[in-house]
Design a protein around this motif. Structure first.
Motif, PDB file in Angstrom:
ATOM      1  N   VAL A 153       2.387  28.640  18.006  1.00 49.57           N
ATOM      2  CA  VAL A 153       2.618  30.342  18.998  1.00 49.57           C
ATOM      3  C   VAL A 153       0.851  30.564  19.056  1.00 49.57           C
ATOM      4  N   ILE A 154      -0.370  29.821  19.297  1.00 48.50           N
ATOM      5  CA  ILE A 154      -1.510  30.720  19.225  1.00 48.50           C
ATOM      6  C   ILE A 154      -1.927  30.629  20.629  1.00 48.50           C
ATOM      7  N   PRO A 155      -3.171  31.845  21.271  1.00 49.07           N
ATOM      8  CA  PRO A 155      -3.133  31.778  22.549  1.00 49.07           C
ATOM      9  C   PRO A 155      -4.738  30.909  23.078  1.00 49.07           C
ATOM     10  N   GLU A 156      -4.477  30.023  23.934  1.00 43.94           N
ATOM     11  CA  GLU A 156      -5.370  28.530  24.549  1.00 43.94           C
ATOM     12  C   GLU A 156      -7.194  28.880  24.273  1.00 43.94           C
ATOM     13  N   ASP A 157      -7.187  27.937  23.615  1.00 45.27           N
ATOM     14  CA  ASP A 157      -8.203  27.170  23.664  1.00 45.27           C
ATOM     15  C   ASP A 157      -9.590  27.761  25.087  1.00 45.27           C
ATOM     16  N   SER A 158     -10.864  27.250  24.750  1.00 45.81           N
ATOM     17  CA  SER A 158     -11.673  28.051  26.245  1.00 45.81           C
ATOM     18  C   SER A 158     -11.543  26.180  26.386  1.00 45.81           C
ATOM     19  N   MET A 159     -12.124  26.004  28.014  1.00 46.28           N
ATOM     20  CA  MET A 159     -12.305  24.832  28.479  1.00 46.28           C
ATOM     21  C   MET A 159     -13.744  24.425  28.801  1.00 46.28           C
ATOM     22  N   SER A 160     -14.100  24.805  27.838  1.00 45.17           N
ATOM     23  CA  SER A 160     -15.751  24.451  27.437  1.00 45.17           C
ATOM     24  C   SER A 160     -15.954  23.264  27.066  1.00 45.17           C
ATOM     25  N   GLY A 161     -16.357  22.381  27.798  1.00 40.87           N
ATOM     26  CA  GLY A 161     -16.765  20.580  28.204  1.00 40.87           C
ATOM     27  C   GLY A 161     -15.673  19.880  28.846  1.00 40.87           C
ATOM     28  N   TYR A 162     -15.182  20.330  29.431  1.00 42.41           N
ATOM     29  CA  TYR A 162     -13.839  19.803  29.317  1.00 42.41           C
ATOM     30  C   TYR A 162     -14.348  19.182  31.395  1.00 42.41           C
ATOM     31  N   SER A 163     -14.057  17.639  30.875  1.00 44.52           N
ATOM     32  CA  SER A 163     -13.681  17.042  32.201  1.00 44.52           C
ATOM     33  C   SER A 163     -12.744  15.654  32.089  1.00 44.52           C
ATOM     34  N   ARG A 164     -12.209  15.529  33.348  1.00 43.91           N
ATOM     35  CA  ARG A 164     -10.654  14.253  33.389  1.00 43.91           C
ATOM     36  C   ARG A 164     -11.110  12.970  32.737  1.00 43.91           C
ATOM     37  N   THR A 218       6.087  16.601  24.805  1.00 42.17           N
ATOM     38  CA  THR A 218       5.168  16.137  24.320  1.00 42.17           C
ATOM     39  C   THR A 218       4.761  16.612  23.784  1.00 42.17           C
ATOM     40  N   LYS A 219       4.425  17.801  23.846  1.00 45.84           N
ATOM     41  CA  LYS A 219       3.553  18.826  23.206  1.00 45.84           C
ATOM     42  C   LYS A 219       4.153  18.569  21.682  1.00 45.84           C
ATOM     43  N   TYR A 220       5.416  18.378  21.316  1.00 43.27           N
ATOM     44  CA  TYR A 220       5.437  18.037  19.773  1.00 43.27           C
ATOM     45  C   TYR A 220       5.178  16.689  19.203  1.00 43.27           C
ATOM     46  N   SER A 221       5.271  15.712  19.988  1.00 43.91           N
ATOM     47  CA  SER A 221       4.754  14.856  19.470  1.00 43.91           C
ATOM     48  C   SER A 221       3.328  14.435  19.829  1.00 43.91           C
ATOM     49  N   TRP A 222       2.702  15.463  19.818  1.00 46.93           N
ATOM     50  CA  TRP A 222       1.684  14.987  20.579  1.00 46.93           C
ATOM     51  C   TRP A 222       0.555  15.925  19.181  1.00 46.93           C
ATOM     52  N   ASP A 223       1.382  16.910  18.669  1.00 47.01           N
ATOM     53  CA  ASP A 223       1.334  18.481  18.437  1.00 47.01           C
ATOM     54  C   ASP A 223       0.303  19.337  18.684  1.00 47.01           C
ATOM     55  N   LEU A 224       0.771  19.604  19.921  1.00 45.55           N
ATOM     56  CA  LEU A 224      -0.087  20.283  20.556  1.00 45.55           C
ATOM     57  C   LEU A 224       0.324  22.174  20.226  1.00 45.55           C
ATOM     58  N   SER A 225      -0.574  22.884  20.778  1.00 41.66           N
ATOM     59  CA  SER A 225      -0.261  24.184  20.795  1.00 41.66           C
ATOM     60  C   SER A 225       0.098  24.713  21.735  1.00 41.66           C
ATOM     61  N   LEU A 226       1.286  26.122  21.530  1.00 40.51           N
ATOM     62  CA  LEU A 226       1.233  26.710  23.060  1.00 40.51           C
ATOM     63  C   LEU A 226       1.131  28.010  23.064  1.00 40.51           C
ATOM     64  N   GLN A 227       1.850  28.602  24.398  1.00 41.31           N
ATOM     65  CA  GLN A 227       1.061  30.401  24.096  1.00 41.31           C
ATOM     66  C   GLN A 227       2.736  30.799  24.369  1.00 41.31           C
ATOM     67  N   SER A 228       2.618  32.056  23.770  1.00 40.17           N
ATOM     68  CA  SER A 228       3.782  32.515  24.035  1.00 40.17           C
ATOM     69  C   SER A 228       4.594  32.518  25.341  1.00 40.17           C
ATOM     70  N   SER A 229       3.562  33.192  26.286  1.00 42.44           N
ATOM     71  CA  SER A 229       4.576  33.089  27.537  1.00 42.44           C
ATOM     72  C   SER A 229       4.777  32.173  28.180  1.00 42.44           C
ATOM     73  N   GLU A 230       4.003  30.892  27.329  1.00 42.93           N
ATOM     74  CA  GLU A 230       4.781  29.508  27.502  1.00 42.93           C
ATOM     75  C   GLU A 230       6.102  28.985  27.287  1.00 42.93           C
ATOM     76  N   LYS A 231       6.111  29.687  25.758  1.00 41.91           N
ATOM     77  CA  LYS A 231       7.475  29.548  24.907  1.00 41.91           C
ATOM     78  C   LYS A 231       8.314  30.586  25.481  1.00 41.91           C
ATOM     79  N   SER A 232       8.372  31.272  25.971  1.00 40.05           N
ATOM     80  CA  SER A 232       9.631  32.437  26.499  1.00 40.05           C
ATOM     81  C   SER A 232       9.850  31.782  27.947  1.00 40.05           C
ATOM     82  N   ALA A 233       9.299  30.783  28.763  1.00 41.25           N
ATOM     83  CA  ALA A 233       9.603  30.146  29.598  1.00 41.25           C
ATOM     84  C   ALA A 233      10.023  29.088  29.913  1.00 41.25           C
TER      85      ALA A 233
END
Lengths: 80, 210
Positions: free
Chosen positions: B48-59, B185-200
């Protein structure tokens, strides 16, 4: 051609034409050409792709209205 | 007279049986959907950590839909997998789908989107910004886990890049499955989540019976 830009937070997102809702720290950019034709674009702060807001053919009858239209839009879209 | 009413009853039974079979089935369950208890332990281990920025993102940094052979790409394979029945072999031209998020039955594949359960933008700000393009490509075309599902175009667009703290499927009884897929999906790909997302996610997972 006049360009205005505002950064704001939209936690519940803003609808875009290309990819549906985008959310978080966003940058709104409006451009107005000499005929008053307005274009609306939005991106994630720092991201590469720009998206368009739904709707087109917006035309200002007075170029000085660009400022207030831009501010109004940024205020409405902002949802911290 | 007796014969006639027997015929009527028989016809009624046939009608009801036919109707039963027409009720949407949950055939659209993607592979790798965990049980409630497995999803719970996966959720408990996520960072559980805050989200990173979207800097450099492209689909475009998440290449999709990959060519998978026999004229089919990832999108077409999901359309086939999630269909009750379909015709046309890449491209699929028609068929029957049950859109799990909103409970809408669809017959035209152009009314469907293939949803990335964990959206590409969401993946970017929860760890995928550090990945190679090739790893992001595997993620965006992952057919092994419950990351891709055919749903109505309109629900996919209203979901966009949002996580479960700001968007949940409109059909309440799909919340359990949705939470399981997101967590897995988050577990398999080792992605983090934020606390509001976790409680939802926890609230949604609590609606599961098993």
């Amino acid at each position: 051609m006049e360009e205005k830009s505002t950064i704001f937070t939209a936690s519940h997102g803003v609808m875009t034409t290309e990819v549906g809702v985008i959310s978080g720290e966003l940058e709104l950019r409006t451009t107005c050409d000499d005929e008053g034709t307005l274009k609306l674009a939005i991106t994630y702060v720092g991201a590469v792709d720009w998206y368009t807001l739904p709707g087109e053919d917006y035309r200002l009858h007075n170029l000085r209205d660009h400022e207030v239209v831009h501010r109004m839009l940024a205020t409405v879209l902002k949802r911290p | 007279m007796l014969k006639k009413s027997l015929m009527f009853i028989f016809a009624m039974i046939l009608f009801l049986v036919g109707y039963q079979f027409d009720v949407p089935t949950a055939s659209a369950f993607p592979p790798g959907t965990p049980s409630k208890s497995a999803a719970q332990s996966q959720l408990d281990t996520l960072t559980v950590i805050p989200e990173d920025s979207m800097s450099g993102y492209s689909r475009e940094k998440f290449p999709h839909w990959d060519y998978k052979g026999n004229g089919c790409d990832t999108r077409q394979l999901v359309l086939q997998r999630d269909a009750d029945y379909y015709s046309g072999d890449c491209p699929v031209t028609s068929g029957k789908w049950y859109s799990y998020y909103d409970g809408v039955t669809v017959y035209d594949p152009s009314d469907l989107d293939i949803d990335h359960v964990v959206p590409l933008a969401e993946a970017w700000r929860s760890g995928a910004n550090d990945w190679s393009t090739q790893k992001r490509e595997y993620f965006a075309n992952d057919l092994n886990g419950p990351q891709l599902i055919a749903v109505t175009y309109s629900t996919n667009r209203s979901k966009g890049d949002q996580d479960p703290s700001t968007w949940q499927p409109p059909r309440y009884s799909s919340h359990c499955g949705y939470a399981k897929w997101w967590i897995n999906t988050k577990y398999s790909w080792d992605l983090s989540l934020q606390s509001s997302e976790k409680s939802a996610l926890q609230s949604m997972l609590n609606t599961c019976h098993y």
